[in-house]
Design a protein around this motif. Sequence first.
Motif, PDB file in Angstrom:
ATOM      1  N   LYS A  78       0.818  -1.223   0.000  1.00  0.00           N
ATOM      2  CA  LYS A  78       0.000   0.000   0.000  1.00  0.00           C
ATOM      3  C   LYS A  78       0.849   1.269   0.000  1.00  0.00           C
ATOM      4  CE  LYS A  78      -0.642   0.161   5.034  1.00  0.00           C
ATOM      5  NZ  LYS A  78       0.685  -0.342   5.248  1.00  0.00           N
ATOM      6  N   ASP A  79       2.136   1.128   0.291  1.00  0.00           N
ATOM      7  CA  ASP A  79       3.004   2.296   0.430  1.00  0.00           C
ATOM      8  C   ASP A  79       3.981   2.504  -0.715  1.00  0.00           C
ATOM      9  OD1 ASP A  79       1.899   2.915   2.930  1.00  0.00           O
ATOM     10  OD2 ASP A  79       3.259   1.538   3.951  1.00  0.00           O
ATOM     11  N   ILE A  80       3.943   1.636  -1.727  1.00  0.00           N
ATOM     12  CA  ILE A  80       4.906   1.755  -2.824  1.00  0.00           C
ATOM     13  C   ILE A  80       4.216   1.846  -4.173  1.00  0.00           C
ATOM     14  CG2 ILE A  80       6.758   0.587  -1.575  1.00  0.00           C
ATOM     15  CD1 ILE A  80       6.130  -1.947  -3.202  1.00  0.00           C
ATOM     16  N   THR A  81       4.953   2.396  -5.132  1.00  0.00           N
ATOM     17  CA  THR A  81       4.476   2.499  -6.504  1.00  0.00           C
ATOM     18  C   THR A  81       5.683   2.440  -7.430  1.00  0.00           C
ATOM     19  OG1 THR A  81       3.155   3.822  -8.047  1.00  0.00           O
ATOM     20  CG2 THR A  81       4.565   5.034  -6.528  1.00  0.00           C
ATOM     21  N   VAL A  82       5.429   2.235  -8.717  1.00  0.00           N
ATOM     22  CA  VAL A  82       6.506   2.263  -9.709  1.00  0.00           C
ATOM     23  C   VAL A  82       6.349   3.441 -10.655  1.00  0.00           C
ATOM     24  CG1 VAL A  82       7.030  -0.195  -9.631  1.00  0.00           C
ATOM     25  CG2 VAL A  82       5.273   0.639 -11.207  1.00  0.00           C
ATOM     26  N   GLY A  83       5.366   4.275 -10.417  1.00  0.00           N
ATOM     27  CA  GLY A  83       5.137   5.455 -11.245  1.00  0.00           C
ATOM     28  C   GLY A  83       4.933   6.676 -10.389  1.00  0.00           C
ATOM     29  N   GLY A  84       5.027   7.839 -11.002  1.00  0.00           N
ATOM     30  CA  GLY A  84       4.830   9.083 -10.258  1.00  0.00           C
ATOM     31  C   GLY A  84       6.078   9.482  -9.508  1.00  0.00           C
ATOM     32  N   THR A  85       5.914  10.378  -8.565  1.00  0.00           N
ATOM     33  CA  THR A  85       7.052  10.860  -7.794  1.00  0.00           C
ATOM     34  C   THR A  85       7.020  10.271  -6.403  1.00  0.00           C
ATOM     35  OG1 THR A  85       5.799  12.775  -7.067  1.00  0.00           O
ATOM     36  CG2 THR A  85       7.140  13.056  -9.036  1.00  0.00           C
ATOM     37  N   SER A  86       8.180  10.184  -5.800  1.00  0.00           N
ATOM     38  CA  SER A  86       8.277   9.680  -4.429  1.00  0.00           C
ATOM     39  C   SER A  86       7.971  10.776  -3.441  1.00  0.00           C
ATOM     40  CB  SER A  86       9.695   9.176  -4.148  1.00  0.00           C
ATOM     41  OG  SER A  86       9.834   7.869  -4.592  1.00  0.00           O
TER      42      SER A  86
END
Length: 97
Positions: A78-86
């Motif tokens: 729920k806390d990570i992604t591979v797109g967008g900004t951190s």
Amino acid sequence: MRKLFFLIVMLVALAGPVYAAVNINTATQGELETLQGIGPAKAKAIVDHRKKNGPFKSPGDLEKVNGIGPATMKQLRKDITVGGTSAAKENKPSVRQ
């Protein structure tokens, strides 16, 4: 009453980025360390894996990193992604190396 409403709106607006997902493809080691269950060693392993193999295609690809298994992924998903900004969460201080 307007002041209270304005205060609530501002708090919600400012709190949004604090809880945004961390992009595992662009996050620094310090940003990765803000994730629950990710300490300096795992954060470095993620960065090293990314440098060696290129960007992650999906959050699930994080399981390809040594030391990250299904239990850690369940905690992180729920806390990570591979797109967008951190946007690092502020619940854990980052460590600079």
